[in-house]
Design an enzyme around this catalytic site. Structure first.
Site, PDB file in Angstrom:
ATOM      1  N   SER A 131       0.794  -1.053  -0.048  1.00 24.85           N
ATOM      2  CA  SER A 131       0.174   0.089   0.091  1.00 24.85           C
ATOM      3  C   SER A 131       1.158   1.268  -0.024  1.00 24.85           C
ATOM      4  CB  SER A 131      -1.065   0.040   1.152  1.00 24.85           C
ATOM      5  OG  SER A 131      -1.587   1.104   1.275  1.00 24.85           O
ATOM      6  N   LYS A 166      -1.182  -0.976  -4.078  1.00 21.02           N
ATOM      7  CA  LYS A 166      -2.410   0.162  -4.042  1.00 21.02           C
ATOM      8  C   LYS A 166      -1.776   1.341  -3.971  1.00 21.02           C
ATOM      9  CE  LYS A 166      -4.677  -0.030   0.546  1.00 21.02           C
ATOM     10  NZ  LYS A 166      -5.497  -0.808   1.485  1.00 21.02           N
ATOM     11  N   LYS A 214      -3.115   5.127  -2.457  1.00 18.58           N
ATOM     12  CA  LYS A 214      -4.001   5.910  -1.886  1.00 18.58           C
ATOM     13  C   LYS A 214      -4.403   7.144  -2.649  1.00 18.58           C
ATOM     14  CE  LYS A 214      -4.025   3.755   2.210  1.00 18.58           C
ATOM     15  NZ  LYS A 214      -5.122   2.967   2.747  1.00 18.58           N
ATOM     16  N   ASP A 246      -7.468   3.139  -2.935  1.00 20.81           N
ATOM     17  CA  ASP A 246      -7.843   3.076  -1.796  1.00 20.81           C
ATOM     18  C   ASP A 246      -8.247   4.639  -1.386  1.00 20.81           C
ATOM     19  OD1 ASP A 246      -8.859   2.908   0.783  1.00 20.81           O
ATOM     20  OD2 ASP A 246      -7.334   1.853   1.618  1.00 20.81           O
ATOM     21  N   GLU A 279     -11.270   0.593  -3.462  1.00 17.72           N
ATOM     22  CA  GLU A 279     -11.343   0.592  -1.940  1.00 17.72           C
ATOM     23  C   GLU A 279     -12.045   1.786  -1.301  1.00 17.72           C
ATOM     24  OE1 GLU A 279      -8.077  -1.205  -0.133  1.00 17.72           O
ATOM     25  OE2 GLU A 279      -8.826  -0.961   1.640  1.00 17.72           O
ATOM     26  N   ASP A 306     -13.750  -1.409   3.218  1.00 19.66           N
ATOM     27  CA  ASP A 306     -12.945  -1.685   4.236  1.00 19.66           C
ATOM     28  C   ASP A 306     -13.616  -1.258   5.407  1.00 19.66           C
ATOM     29  OD1 ASP A 306     -10.937  -1.328   6.106  1.00 19.66           O
ATOM     30  OD2 ASP A 306      -9.336  -0.457   4.743  1.00 19.66           O
ATOM     31  N   LYS A 323     -10.250  -6.939   8.196  1.00 17.76           N
ATOM     32  CA  LYS A 323      -9.037  -6.324   9.119  1.00 17.76           C
ATOM     33  C   LYS A 323      -9.531  -6.906  10.451  1.00 17.76           C
ATOM     34  CE  LYS A 323      -7.446  -2.492   6.713  1.00 17.76           C
ATOM     35  NZ  LYS A 323      -7.617  -0.903   6.754  1.00 17.76           N
ATOM     36  N   GLY A 331      -4.288  -4.314   6.054  1.00 20.59           N
ATOM     37  CA  GLY A 331      -3.451  -3.927   7.179  1.00 20.59           C
ATOM     38  C   GLY A 331      -3.387  -2.522   7.944  1.00 20.59           C
TER      39      GLY A 331
HETATM   40  O1  OSB Z   1      -7.153   1.770   4.467  1.00 21.27           O
HETATM   41  O2  OSB Z   1      -5.864  -0.048   4.156  1.00 21.27           O
HETATM   42  C1  OSB Z   1      -6.271   1.014   4.843  1.00 21.27           C
HETATM   43  C2  OSB Z   1      -3.144   1.956   6.873  1.00 21.27           C
HETATM   44  C3  OSB Z   1      -3.696   2.619   7.725  1.00 21.27           C
HETATM   45  C4  OSB Z   1      -4.924   2.694   8.070  1.00 21.27           C
HETATM   46  C5  OSB Z   1      -5.667   2.336   6.890  1.00 21.27           C
HETATM   47  C6  OSB Z   1      -5.163   1.855   5.868  1.00 21.27           C
HETATM   48  C7  OSB Z   1      -3.814   1.447   5.639  1.00 21.27           C
HETATM   49  C8  OSB Z   1      -3.201   0.844   4.675  1.00 21.27           C
HETATM   50  C9  OSB Z   1      -1.880   0.370   4.999  1.00 21.27           C
HETATM   51  O3  OSB Z   1      -3.574   0.843   3.415  1.00 21.27           O
HETATM   52  C10 OSB Z   1      -1.896  -1.239   4.773  1.00 21.27           C
HETATM   53  C11 OSB Z   1      -0.592  -1.955   5.434  1.00 21.27           C
HETATM   54  O4  OSB Z   1      -0.789  -2.352   6.659  1.00 21.27           O
HETATM   55  O5  OSB Z   1       0.329  -2.442   4.658  1.00 21.27           O
HETATM   56 MG    MG Z   2      -8.425   0.876   3.170  1.00 16.84          MG
END
Ligand code: OSB
Ligand code: MG
Length: 369
Positions: free
Chosen positions: A135, A161, A163, A188, A213, A238, A262, A290
């Site tokens: 991510s 992925k 953001k 995401d 996402e 999510d 999660k 994660g």
């Molecule tokens: O939306 O998946 C998410 C990290 C913190 C809060 C929300 C998210 C995330 C990530 C990181 O995308 C995923 C990871 O732990 O590698």
């Molecule tokens: Mg997410």
């Protein structure tokens, strides 16, 4: 057997690189580590809440209070030792899923260690290694983003992925496709958009994303349904997924075609497995999300991701991608195949470094019956 001691510690670990999402930029993680003890054996759990209620309403302070005043006293009072008993006992309490999950995870680790089995065997997992994705947060420039993506691809990650947020979306995806071609890509939004942005979000269809996402806020299943009807790209939820019931509603409404699991967000492994099983029955693929966990929380995620309906690359990356010094040694690594090997030792199956925990601890409390 009975739990004879529980410890909570608040830890501060700096990231190797800042992490920015639609709700803000962080340079490190502050989180609660839970330890449960029974006759010298120790089970570890991690609470994935942050300092501020940005991803969800929970924070380290709310989780600490719920654990200290409610959940820990309850396991002493009812002599609870198994995670399933614990799950049943706390169902009547609303919300506070991350706090609940942290303690449940510690009980799972303890139980598996007492039985001499790796967690994946308790969960009836079927995989020895799991596909690893990464991510990538919002960067200061598109050039920097492209550079980071390229280096992660070189390391072998099976998908990227990115953001997105208003102002960092369509053009960014276009630049990625122009520069890097047909790489496995998903986006995401962390709930950063509203139904007024429908037309803009539909434009993302042309970039052949593997999924989009959580474009809208957690409570908003209805607008996800409206968007999914208009988009070819599968939506993945999510933040909206907080229980097996919420997944049933989302699927019945057509609010998504993929589910991110999660364990912290849904309140523990028992609920996560229910969601996994329900989605499997409905032919809906899931993958493991994660929360930038330390090696302890990530090891827990790895064991969960061995279940058969985790059919897409997971947000489970190497230790060095997150932390200068993880809490486990050796850290989690990715193979040349872009996978992570699942530990086969008892419990979470990784070597926790107590000296590093001590070094990172900023607050600690011990509880006894
Ligand atoms: O939306 O998946 C998410 C990290 C913190 C809060 C929300 C998210 C995330 C990530 C990181 O995308 C995923 C990871 O732990 O590698
Ligand atoms: Mg997410």
């Amino acid at each position: 057997m009975a739990i004879d001691r529980v410890e909570l510690a608040l830890l501060e670990l700096p990231y190797v690189h800042f992490f920015e999402t639609s709700f803000g930029r962080e340079t490190g993680k502050t989180f609660i580590l839970v330890k449960v003890f029974d006759e010298g054996e120790c089970g570890y759990g991690e609470v994935v809440a942050d300092q501020l209620p940005l991803y969800s309403y929970e924070t380290n302070s709310t989780a600490w209070i719920i654990l200290k005043e409610l959940l820990i006293p309850l396991i002493f009072k009812k002599f609870i030792t198994s995670p399933e008993e614990y799950y049943a006992a706390i169902q009547k309490f609303k919300g506070h899923f991350m706090a609940k999950a942290g303690l449940e995870l510690a009980l799972w680790d303890l139980q598996a260690k007492k039985r001499g089995l790796p967690l994946w065997k308790l969960y009836k997992g079927t995989k020895q290694e799991i596909p690893s994705g990464v991510s990538v947060g919002i960067q200061d420039s598109t050039e920097e983003l492209l550079e980071r993506i390229l280096s992660f691809l070189e390391e072998g990650y099976q998908r990227i992925k990115v953001k997105i947020k208003p102002g960092w979306d369509v053009d960014v995806c276009r630049r990625i496709r122009e520069a890097l071609g047909d790489i496995p890509l998903q986006a995401d939004a962390n709930g950063g958009y509203s139904v007024a942005d429908m037309d803009l979000l539909i434009k993302l269809d042309r970039f052949r994303l593997q999924m989009l996402e959580q474009p809208f806020p957690a409570y908003d299943l209805w607008d996800h349904h409206k968007l999914q009807k208009e988009m070819r790209t599968p939506l993945c939820l999510d933040e909206s997924v907080i229980s097996a019931e919420s997944v049933r509603q989302a699927l019945e409404m057509g609010s998504c075609r993929i589910v991110n699991i999660k364990v912290g967000r849904v309140g523990g492994i028992v609920e996560a497995v229910k969601i996994h099983d329900y989605c499997q029955e409905k032919g809906i693929p899931v993958w493991c999300g994660g929360m930038l966990e330390s090696g302890i929380g990530r090891a827990h995620n790895l064991h969960l991701a061995t279940l058969p309906n985790f059919r897409l690359p997971n947000d489970l990356s190497a230790s060095k991608r997150y932390y200068k010094e993880d809490l486990i040694e050796p850290g989690i690594d990715i193979t040349q195949r872009g996978t992570i090997e699942v530990p086969d030792l008892p419990g979470i199956g990784v070597a926790v470094q107590e000296d590093r925990i001590t070094k990172a601890t900023i607050k600690r409390e011990v509880f006894t019956p």
